[in-house]
Design an enzyme around this catalytic site. Structure first.
Site, PDB file in Angstrom:
ATOM      1  N   LEU A  96      34.113  43.151  33.642  1.00  0.00           N
ATOM      2  CA  LEU A  96      35.389  43.844  33.824  1.00  0.00           C
ATOM      3  C   LEU A  96      36.542  42.848  33.843  1.00  0.00           C
ATOM      4  CD1 LEU A  96      34.463  46.609  36.408  1.00  0.00           C
ATOM      5  CD2 LEU A  96      34.970  46.879  33.984  1.00  0.00           C
ATOM      6  N   HIS A  97      36.784  42.227  32.689  1.00  0.00           N
ATOM      7  CA  HIS A  97      37.953  41.356  32.565  1.00  0.00           C
ATOM      8  C   HIS A  97      39.174  42.234  32.310  1.00  0.00           C
ATOM      9  CE1 HIS A  97      38.098  41.749  28.155  1.00  0.00           C
ATOM     10  NE2 HIS A  97      36.783  41.752  28.229  1.00  0.00           N
ATOM     11  N   ALA A  98      40.296  41.659  32.004  1.00  0.00           N
ATOM     12  CA  ALA A  98      41.588  42.366  31.996  1.00  0.00           C
ATOM     13  C   ALA A  98      41.608  43.670  31.195  1.00  0.00           C
ATOM     14  CB  ALA A  98      42.693  41.437  31.509  1.00  0.00           C
ATOM     15  N   PRO A 114      39.118  45.761  29.767  1.00  0.00           N
ATOM     16  CA  PRO A 114      38.279  46.870  30.255  1.00  0.00           C
ATOM     17  C   PRO A 114      38.629  47.298  31.677  1.00  0.00           C
ATOM     18  CG  PRO A 114      36.951  44.903  29.917  1.00  0.00           C
ATOM     19  CD  PRO A 114      38.314  44.599  29.397  1.00  0.00           C
ATOM     20  N   ALA A 115      39.068  46.362  32.497  1.00  0.00           N
ATOM     21  CA  ALA A 115      39.479  46.723  33.863  1.00  0.00           C
ATOM     22  C   ALA A 115      40.710  47.622  33.815  1.00  0.00           C
ATOM     23  CB  ALA A 115      39.761  45.471  34.688  1.00  0.00           C
TER      24      ALA A 115
END
Length: 110
Positions: A14-16, A18-19
């Site tokens: 969950l990097h930028a 997809p988060a």
């Protein structure tokens, strides 16, 4: 309170991007959703509608998270009228992070 455990897809977790997509979906659902790492490491349960909270968990691909959702009736046993809606919201959010939903296309400027 309905709960869902799900393994996060993708090598980057969950990097930028997809988060941000996940947080947008949480905000659109209109229910209070909390998120935590299944291994208990990190900052503890966070408001899943907060991009900073979600990023602070540092969830990598292949790791498991726990999503919880307050049902609309607020009953701890999850049996109020909103329980079905809360469970549906958790299923949709689980699909997002597990990779069962197609990514939104990235539009490039020519």
């Amino acid at each position: 309170m309905p709960e869902c455990r799900v393994r996060v897809a993708g090598p980057d977790g969950l990097h930028a991007r997809p988060a941000a997509r996940f947080v947008r979906a949480v905000r659109e659902c209109g229910l209070a959703v909390r998120m935590d790492r299944a291994d208990g490491a990190g900052v503890g349960p966070v408001n899943a509608a907060s991009i900073l909270g979600v990023l602070a968990l540092g969830v990598q691909g292949g790791e498991e998270i726990v999503l919880t959702c307050e049902d609309e009736g607020g009953d701890a046993d999850g049996r109020a009228d909103g329980a079905g809606r809360a469970e549906a919201v958790l299923r949709r959010l689980a699909d997002l992070v597990s990779g069962n939903v197609e990514e939104e296309p990235v539009h490039r400027i020519p």
